[in-house]
Design a protein around this motif. Structure first.
Motif, PDB file in Angstrom:
ATOM      1  N   ASN A  53     -14.416  -8.004 -29.095  1.00 36.52           N
ATOM      2  CA  ASN A  53     -13.105  -7.962 -28.441  1.00 36.52           C
ATOM      3  C   ASN A  53     -13.039  -6.728 -27.553  1.00 36.52           C
ATOM      4  O   ASN A  53     -13.962  -5.908 -27.539  1.00 36.52           O
ATOM      5  CB  ASN A  53     -11.973  -7.987 -29.473  1.00 36.52           C
ATOM      6  CG  ASN A  53     -12.087  -6.878 -30.495  1.00 36.52           C
ATOM      7  OD1 ASN A  53     -12.200  -5.706 -30.145  1.00 36.52           O
ATOM      8  ND2 ASN A  53     -12.079  -7.234 -31.771  1.00 36.52           N
ATOM      9  N   LYS A  54     -11.944  -6.606 -26.826  1.00 32.26           N
ATOM     10  CA  LYS A  54     -11.824  -5.505 -25.868  1.00 32.26           C
ATOM     11  C   LYS A  54     -11.777  -4.144 -26.558  1.00 32.26           C
ATOM     12  O   LYS A  54     -12.285  -3.168 -26.031  1.00 32.26           O
ATOM     13  CB  LYS A  54     -10.614  -5.712 -24.973  1.00 32.26           C
ATOM     14  CG  LYS A  54     -10.811  -6.875 -24.014  1.00 32.26           C
ATOM     15  CD  LYS A  54      -9.617  -7.073 -23.122  1.00 32.26           C
ATOM     16  CE  LYS A  54      -9.839  -8.264 -22.202  1.00 32.26           C
ATOM     17  NZ  LYS A  54      -8.663  -8.514 -21.351  1.00 32.26           N
ATOM     18  N   MET A  94     -11.563   0.154 -17.076  1.00 27.10           N
ATOM     19  CA  MET A  94     -12.960  -0.223 -16.936  1.00 27.10           C
ATOM     20  C   MET A  94     -13.269  -1.498 -17.720  1.00 27.10           C
ATOM     21  O   MET A  94     -13.884  -2.436 -17.197  1.00 27.10           O
ATOM     22  CB  MET A  94     -13.876   0.907 -17.406  1.00 27.10           C
ATOM     23  CG  MET A  94     -15.344   0.558 -17.414  1.00 27.10           C
ATOM     24  SD  MET A  94     -16.363   1.854 -18.132  1.00 27.10           S
ATOM     25  CE  MET A  94     -16.701   2.788 -16.665  1.00 27.10           C
ATOM     26  N   VAL A  95     -12.818  -1.553 -18.969  1.00 30.81           N
ATOM     27  CA  VAL A  95     -13.072  -2.731 -19.809  1.00 30.81           C
ATOM     28  C   VAL A  95     -12.382  -3.962 -19.220  1.00 30.81           C
ATOM     29  O   VAL A  95     -12.971  -5.050 -19.175  1.00 30.81           O
ATOM     30  CB  VAL A  95     -12.644  -2.467 -21.268  1.00 30.81           C
ATOM     31  CG1 VAL A  95     -12.608  -3.747 -22.079  1.00 30.81           C
ATOM     32  CG2 VAL A  95     -13.594  -1.459 -21.908  1.00 30.81           C
ATOM     33  N   GLU A  96     -11.154  -3.810 -18.763  1.00 35.90           N
ATOM     34  CA  GLU A  96     -10.437  -4.933 -18.146  1.00 35.90           C
ATOM     35  C   GLU A  96     -11.193  -5.461 -16.924  1.00 35.90           C
ATOM     36  O   GLU A  96     -11.350  -6.667 -16.761  1.00 35.90           O
ATOM     37  CB  GLU A  96      -9.015  -4.522 -17.735  1.00 35.90           C
ATOM     38  CG  GLU A  96      -8.060  -4.388 -18.875  1.00 35.90           C
ATOM     39  CD  GLU A  96      -7.767  -5.693 -19.596  1.00 35.90           C
ATOM     40  OE1 GLU A  96      -7.826  -6.775 -18.973  1.00 35.90           O
ATOM     41  OE2 GLU A  96      -7.487  -5.626 -20.800  1.00 35.90           O
ATOM     42  N   ASN A  97     -11.647  -4.554 -16.053  1.00 33.11           N
ATOM     43  CA  ASN A  97     -12.375  -4.959 -14.851  1.00 33.11           C
ATOM     44  C   ASN A  97     -13.698  -5.632 -15.191  1.00 33.11           C
ATOM     45  O   ASN A  97     -14.059  -6.649 -14.595  1.00 33.11           O
ATOM     46  CB  ASN A  97     -12.608  -3.763 -13.932  1.00 33.11           C
ATOM     47  CG  ASN A  97     -11.334  -3.248 -13.309  1.00 33.11           C
ATOM     48  OD1 ASN A  97     -10.327  -3.948 -13.241  1.00 33.11           O
ATOM     49  ND2 ASN A  97     -11.351  -1.999 -12.875  1.00 33.11           N
ATOM     50  N   GLU A 122      -1.311 -12.386 -30.780  1.00 37.97           N
ATOM     51  CA  GLU A 122      -1.541 -11.824 -29.454  1.00 37.97           C
ATOM     52  C   GLU A 122      -2.903 -11.170 -29.334  1.00 37.97           C
ATOM     53  O   GLU A 122      -3.456 -11.074 -28.248  1.00 37.97           O
ATOM     54  CB  GLU A 122      -0.444 -10.814 -29.114  1.00 37.97           C
ATOM     55  CG  GLU A 122       0.903 -11.457 -28.870  1.00 37.97           C
ATOM     56  CD  GLU A 122       1.956 -10.437 -28.483  1.00 37.97           C
ATOM     57  OE1 GLU A 122       1.585  -9.295 -28.134  1.00 37.97           O
ATOM     58  OE2 GLU A 122       3.135 -10.787 -28.531  1.00 37.97           O
ATOM     59  N   GLU A 123      -3.470 -10.713 -30.447  1.00 37.00           N
ATOM     60  CA  GLU A 123      -4.775 -10.069 -30.392  1.00 37.00           C
ATOM     61  C   GLU A 123      -5.883 -11.061 -30.081  1.00 37.00           C
ATOM     62  O   GLU A 123      -6.966 -10.664 -29.674  1.00 37.00           O
ATOM     63  CB  GLU A 123      -5.061  -9.330 -31.698  1.00 37.00           C
ATOM     64  CG  GLU A 123      -4.185  -8.114 -31.862  1.00 37.00           C
ATOM     65  CD  GLU A 123      -4.629  -7.225 -32.994  1.00 37.00           C
ATOM     66  OE1 GLU A 123      -5.780  -7.370 -33.455  1.00 37.00           O
ATOM     67  OE2 GLU A 123      -3.840  -6.383 -33.404  1.00 37.00           O
ATOM     68  N   ALA A 124      -5.624 -12.355 -30.248  1.00 36.01           N
ATOM     69  CA  ALA A 124      -6.637 -13.353 -29.908  1.00 36.01           C
ATOM     70  C   ALA A 124      -6.957 -13.312 -28.420  1.00 36.01           C
ATOM     71  O   ALA A 124      -8.045 -13.693 -28.010  1.00 36.01           O
ATOM     72  CB  ALA A 124      -6.173 -14.743 -30.318  1.00 36.01           C
ATOM     73  N   GLU A 125      -6.003 -12.840 -27.608  1.00 35.04           N
ATOM     74  CA  GLU A 125      -6.257 -12.704 -26.177  1.00 35.04           C
ATOM     75  C   GLU A 125      -7.352 -11.686 -25.908  1.00 35.04           C
ATOM     76  O   GLU A 125      -7.976 -11.705 -24.864  1.00 35.04           O
ATOM     77  CB  GLU A 125      -4.982 -12.287 -25.450  1.00 35.04           C
ATOM     78  CG  GLU A 125      -3.902 -13.330 -25.434  1.00 35.04           C
ATOM     79  CD  GLU A 125      -2.653 -12.839 -24.727  1.00 35.04           C
ATOM     80  OE1 GLU A 125      -2.695 -11.753 -24.114  1.00 35.04           O
ATOM     81  OE2 GLU A 125      -1.643 -13.536 -24.796  1.00 35.04           O
ATOM     82  N   LEU A 126      -7.564 -10.768 -26.845  1.00 36.18           N
ATOM     83  CA  LEU A 126      -8.555  -9.714 -26.663  1.00 36.18           C
ATOM     84  C   LEU A 126      -9.960 -10.152 -27.056  1.00 36.18           C
ATOM     85  O   LEU A 126     -10.924  -9.449 -26.792  1.00 36.18           O
ATOM     86  CB  LEU A 126      -8.163  -8.486 -27.477  1.00 36.18           C
ATOM     87  CG  LEU A 126      -6.793  -7.873 -27.185  1.00 36.18           C
ATOM     88  CD1 LEU A 126      -6.517  -6.722 -28.140  1.00 36.18           C
ATOM     89  CD2 LEU A 126      -6.681  -7.408 -25.758  1.00 36.18           C
ATOM     90  N   ASP A 127     -10.074 -11.311 -27.715  1.00 38.78           N
ATOM     91  CA  ASP A 127     -11.378 -11.791 -28.166  1.00 38.78           C
ATOM     92  C   ASP A 127     -12.286 -12.088 -26.979  1.00 38.78           C
ATOM     93  O   ASP A 127     -11.850 -12.610 -25.952  1.00 38.78           O
ATOM     94  CB  ASP A 127     -11.233 -13.062 -29.012  1.00 38.78           C
ATOM     95  CG  ASP A 127     -10.643 -12.787 -30.381  1.00 38.78           C
ATOM     96  OD1 ASP A 127     -10.614 -11.608 -30.787  1.00 38.78           O
ATOM     97  OD2 ASP A 127     -10.224 -13.751 -31.033  1.00 38.78           O
ATOM     98  N   LEU A 128     -13.560 -11.773 -27.132  1.00 36.42           N
ATOM     99  CA  LEU A 128     -14.561 -12.015 -26.094  1.00 36.42           C
ATOM    100  C   LEU A 128     -15.664 -12.874 -26.689  1.00 36.42           C
ATOM    101  O   LEU A 128     -16.257 -12.512 -27.702  1.00 36.42           O
ATOM    102  CB  LEU A 128     -15.125 -10.683 -25.588  1.00 36.42           C
ATOM    103  CG  LEU A 128     -14.099  -9.682 -25.064  1.00 36.42           C
ATOM    104  CD1 LEU A 128     -14.761  -8.346 -24.767  1.00 36.42           C
ATOM    105  CD2 LEU A 128     -13.397 -10.224 -23.830  1.00 36.42           C
ATOM    106  N   THR A 129     -15.917 -14.004 -26.070  1.00 38.72           N
ATOM    107  CA  THR A 129     -16.919 -14.942 -26.567  1.00 38.72           C
ATOM    108  C   THR A 129     -18.000 -15.130 -25.509  1.00 38.72           C
ATOM    109  O   THR A 129     -17.677 -15.374 -24.339  1.00 38.72           O
ATOM    110  CB  THR A 129     -16.257 -16.314 -26.856  1.00 38.72           C
ATOM    111  OG1 THR A 129     -15.126 -16.104 -27.691  1.00 38.72           O
ATOM    112  CG2 THR A 129     -17.231 -17.267 -27.513  1.00 38.72           C
TER     113      THR A 129
END
Length: 155
Positions: A53-54, A94-97, A122-129
């Motif tokens: 995640n982010k 930086m992480v967002e970009n 809402e934290e599921a939006e931060l997950d990165l797959t």
């Protein structure tokens, strides 16, 4: 074990002696170049499951030389200040970009893959797959932009 002693000899002309002596005697800081390759590094870490995640991405960067040097030499890395707030904002941006670029190149997916309205956490939006292109780029040490160009050529 060699007893903890070492010697080095540098042979040069006397006119260059002062020049080389300065490098031997003066400590020159080593700067990080992580910011130049952060997309590929993050893609690899997401594909490997290290970064999920982010927040993991921000944490990963805080353990790097980049973070240490960011605090010591903020101007080199484009910061206007070295306060914790400046650094936090910089890392978050930086992480967002990076995530935006990796999503656009079809290397990763943000969120849980569910409909945004259906997400209760809402934290599921931060997950990165990782996606297939991201895993291929990571496995073969390819730049994420190479896979982005490849994906674009297929459509």
């Amino acid at each position: 074990g060699g007893g903890g002693r070492a010697a080095a000899y540098l042979f040069t002309s006397s006119s260059r002696k002062a020049y080389y002596s300065r490098f031997v005697a003066d400590a020159i800081p080593v700067e990080s170049s992580l910011d130049a390759v952060i997309h590929d590094v993050m893609n690899g870490e997401i594909a490997a499951g290290v970064v999920e995640n982010k927040q993991d991405a921000v944490d990963y960067i805080t353990w790097s030389l980049y973070y240490r040097r960011l605090r010591q030499n903020p101007n080199l890395y484009g910061l206007i200040g070295a306060t914790p707030r400046h650094i936090s904002d910089h890392l978050s941006e930086m992480v967002e970009n990076v995530c935006s670029d990796l999503v656009a190149s079809q290397c990763i997916q943000e969120g849980s893959g569910e409909d945004e309205e259906a997400m209760e956490d809402e934290e599921a939006e931060l997950d990165l797959t990782p996606l297939n292109y991201g895993m291929v780029a990571s496995y073969y040490y390819l730049s994420y932009t190479t896979l982005e160009i490849y994906a674009a050529s297929l459509t």
